[in-house]
Scaffold this motif. Structure first.
Motif, PDB file in Angstrom:
ATOM      1  N   GLN A  69       0.810  -1.215   0.000  1.00 34.08           N
ATOM      2  CA  GLN A  69       0.000   0.000   0.000  1.00 34.08           C
ATOM      3  C   GLN A  69       0.848   1.272   0.000  1.00 34.08           C
ATOM      4  O   GLN A  69       0.374   2.353   0.333  1.00 34.08           O
ATOM      5  CB  GLN A  69      -0.954  -0.014   1.205  1.00 34.08           C
ATOM      6  CG  GLN A  69      -2.057  -1.061   1.068  1.00 34.08           C
ATOM      7  CD  GLN A  69      -2.830  -1.284   2.348  1.00 34.08           C
ATOM      8  OE1 GLN A  69      -2.478  -2.141   3.160  1.00 34.08           O
ATOM      9  NE2 GLN A  69      -3.893  -0.522   2.537  1.00 34.08           N
ATOM     10  N   VAL A  90      -0.060   4.263  -8.906  1.00 33.13           N
ATOM     11  CA  VAL A  90      -1.218   3.696  -8.217  1.00 33.13           C
ATOM     12  C   VAL A  90      -2.467   4.170  -8.936  1.00 33.13           C
ATOM     13  O   VAL A  90      -2.794   5.362  -8.918  1.00 33.13           O
ATOM     14  CB  VAL A  90      -1.266   4.130  -6.735  1.00 33.13           C
ATOM     15  CG1 VAL A  90      -2.494   3.532  -6.055  1.00 33.13           C
ATOM     16  CG2 VAL A  90       0.005   3.699  -6.006  1.00 33.13           C
ATOM     17  N   GLY A  92      -6.027   4.930  -9.124  1.00 38.88           N
ATOM     18  CA  GLY A  92      -7.124   5.147  -8.198  1.00 38.88           C
ATOM     19  C   GLY A  92      -7.400   6.632  -8.032  1.00 38.88           C
ATOM     20  O   GLY A  92      -6.857   7.462  -8.762  1.00 38.88           O
ATOM     21  N   ARG A 142      -7.306   2.577  -4.195  1.00 35.86           N
ATOM     22  CA  ARG A 142      -6.964   1.865  -5.419  1.00 35.86           C
ATOM     23  C   ARG A 142      -8.219   1.287  -6.070  1.00 35.86           C
ATOM     24  O   ARG A 142      -9.096   0.751  -5.395  1.00 35.86           O
ATOM     25  CB  ARG A 142      -5.965   0.748  -5.081  1.00 35.86           C
ATOM     26  CG  ARG A 142      -5.129   0.275  -6.229  1.00 35.86           C
ATOM     27  CD  ARG A 142      -3.829  -0.369  -5.761  1.00 35.86           C
ATOM     28  NE  ARG A 142      -4.022  -1.295  -4.648  1.00 35.86           N
ATOM     29  CZ  ARG A 142      -3.042  -1.669  -3.837  1.00 35.86           C
ATOM     30  NH1 ARG A 142      -1.815  -1.191  -4.008  1.00 35.86           N
ATOM     31  NH2 ARG A 142      -3.256  -2.522  -2.861  1.00 35.86           N
ATOM     32  N   CYS A 149      -3.832   3.555  -0.251  1.00 34.78           N
ATOM     33  CA  CYS A 149      -2.393   3.626  -0.440  1.00 34.78           C
ATOM     34  C   CYS A 149      -1.873   4.994  -0.013  1.00 34.78           C
ATOM     35  O   CYS A 149      -2.480   6.022  -0.337  1.00 34.78           O
ATOM     36  CB  CYS A 149      -2.021   3.373  -1.908  1.00 34.78           C
ATOM     37  SG  CYS A 149      -2.552   1.745  -2.505  1.00 34.78           S
TER      38      CYS A 149
END
Length: 324
Positions: A69, A90, A92, A142, A149
Motif C-alpha cells: 500500500q 497507483v 485510483g 486503489r 495507499c
C-alpha cells in the motif's frame, strides 16, 4: 505531451506541482508492456542545496519500503542537469475526491479508514520514517481492490541516522501539529494529521474551517454523530500537546479494537447499532427472499421425488401382473 525523459520515460500528463517538485504520469518504454509509472522531477521554487539532499532522501527511504500500500521506488537518476525519481503508479482516486463539504462519513466507515491507515502508517514508523504530510490528497483508494495507499513522501523525515536536516516548514495547514513547525516532528505528528483527516470526514468540514478552543484544539464534537468512545480516541489523537497524544499507531489500534464494530469484506466497518433503517430493511428483505427460495427449492425437490417414484410403482405393479 511528446516528451521522453532519458529515452525511457514518455510523459503523458502532469499530475501535480509542489513546492520543490513536479510529478508526471508516464510510460516506461523499456519495460515489458510499457507500464505506466510516476516520474517526479526536482524543480524547487527556490534553489537550495538541501532540496537535492531531501529529494535523494525521499528516494532512499522509499527504496527501504516493501509494502503493497506504498508505491515502490523504481529508480533515481540525473538527466541533462535535472534530477528525476521514478515510482510505481497507483491507479485510483485520492480521498480528497471523496470529500464534499457538508457530506459526513458514517462512524463505521471512519473506523475502517483509521484501522487500515494506522497499519500502513505503523509500517512507515517501523522503518524509522515520519511522513509529515498526511491528508486526504495523499491517500489513494486503489481501483482494483479498494485498498488505501499512502503516497507523496516529499516531506518525509528519516529517524534512521541520516544527517540531512529536515525542512521544518512542511506539511499542510490544518493537518500538521504545532511541533512540526518547530522542526520537532515525531511519530505522534503523523497520528495527529490522520486524526484531523478522520475529523474532516466525520464533520464534512475542512480542519481549517473548524473553530478552536483556548488550548488551540479544534472544536468539532457537536458536528458529528458518533459514539463517545470514538470521539475520545480522536481527541487523544489530535491533542495539541504531543505528550498527551498517542505515541504509537499500535496504541490507537488497541483502543479502536475495543469498539463494538466489525470489519466486513469491503474493508469498511459495519455494526448493527450503526446500521441505518434502510440497510436493516434491505437485509430483512434479502433474508425473506432467500427463505422463500429455499422453501420453493424444497417443494421442487419433494415434487420431483414423487414424480420420479410413480414409474417405479407402475413398473412394480406391471411386474406383479406378469408374475401372475
Amino acid at each position: 505531451m511528446n516528451i521522453v525523459v532519458d529515452g525511457r520515460y514518455q510523459i503523458i500528463k502532469r499530475l501535480g506541482k509542489g513546492g520543490f517538485a513536479h510529478t508526471y504520469l508516464a510510460k516506461n518504454l523499456t519495460a515489458p508492456g510499457k507500464p505506466q509509472c510516476v516520474v517526479k522531477q526536482l524543480r524547487p521554487k527556490v534553489e537550495h542545496p538541501r532540496m537535492l539532499q531531501l529529494f535523494k532522501l525521499e528516494a532512499a527511504i522509499l527504496a527501504r519500503f516493501k509494502h503493497s500500500q506504498i508505491p515502490q521506488q523504481v529508480e533515481c537518476f540525473e538527466h541533462q542537469g535535472d534530477f528525476f525519481m521514478v515510482q510505481d503508479f497507483v491507479a485510483g482516486d485520492d480521498l480528497s475526491k471523496e470529500f464534499t463539504i457538508g457530506h459526513q462519513w458514517s462512524e463505521a466507515k471512519v473506523v475502517g479508514f483509521l484501522r487500515e491507515m494506522l497499519k500502513v502508517l505503523g509500517y512507515v514508523h517501523q522503518k524509522q520514517a515520519i511522513h509529515r504530510d498526511i491528508k486526504p490528497a495523499n491517500i489513494i483508494r486503489r481501483w482494483d481492490d479498494g485498498q488505501l495507499c499512502l503516497i507523496d513522501f516529499g516531506a518525509v523525515q528519516d529517524l534512521g541516522g541520516d544527517s540531512v536536516t529536515p525542512n521544518p516548514v512542511v506539511g499542510t495547514p490544518g493537518y500538521h501539529p504545532p511541533e512540526q513547525l518547530n522542526g520537532a516532528a515525531n511519530f505522534s505528528s503523523d497520528i495527529y494529521a490522520l486524526g484531523m483527516t478522520a475529523i474532516q470526514f466525520l464533520t464534512g468540514q475542512y480542519p481549517l474551517h473548524l473553530p478552536k478552543n483556548e488550548a488551540k484544539e479544534v472544536i468539532w464534537r457537536d458536528l458529528a454523530s458518533i459514539s463517545d468512545r470514538l470521539a475520545t480516541i480522536l481527541e487523544q489523537m489530535t491533542r495539541v500537546d504531543d505528550i498527551e497524544r498517542y505515541d504509537s499507531t499500535t496504541a490507537v489500534l488497541v483502543d479502536l479494537e475495543r469498539l463494538p464494530i466489525e470489519t466486513d469484506g469491503d474493508s469498511q466497518v459495519r455494526s448493527p447499532q450503526f446500521m441505518d433503517t434502510e440497510s436493516r430493511d434491505r437485509q430483512l428483505t434479502t433474508s425473506r427472499i432467500m427463505a422463500i427460495a429455499v422453501l420453493i427449492g424444497l417443494g421442487f425437490i419433494s415434487t420431483a421425488t414423487i414424480v420420479n417414484r410413480i414409474p417405479l410403482v407402475q413398473n412394480s405393479v406391471g411386474a406383479s401382473m406378469v408374475d401372475r
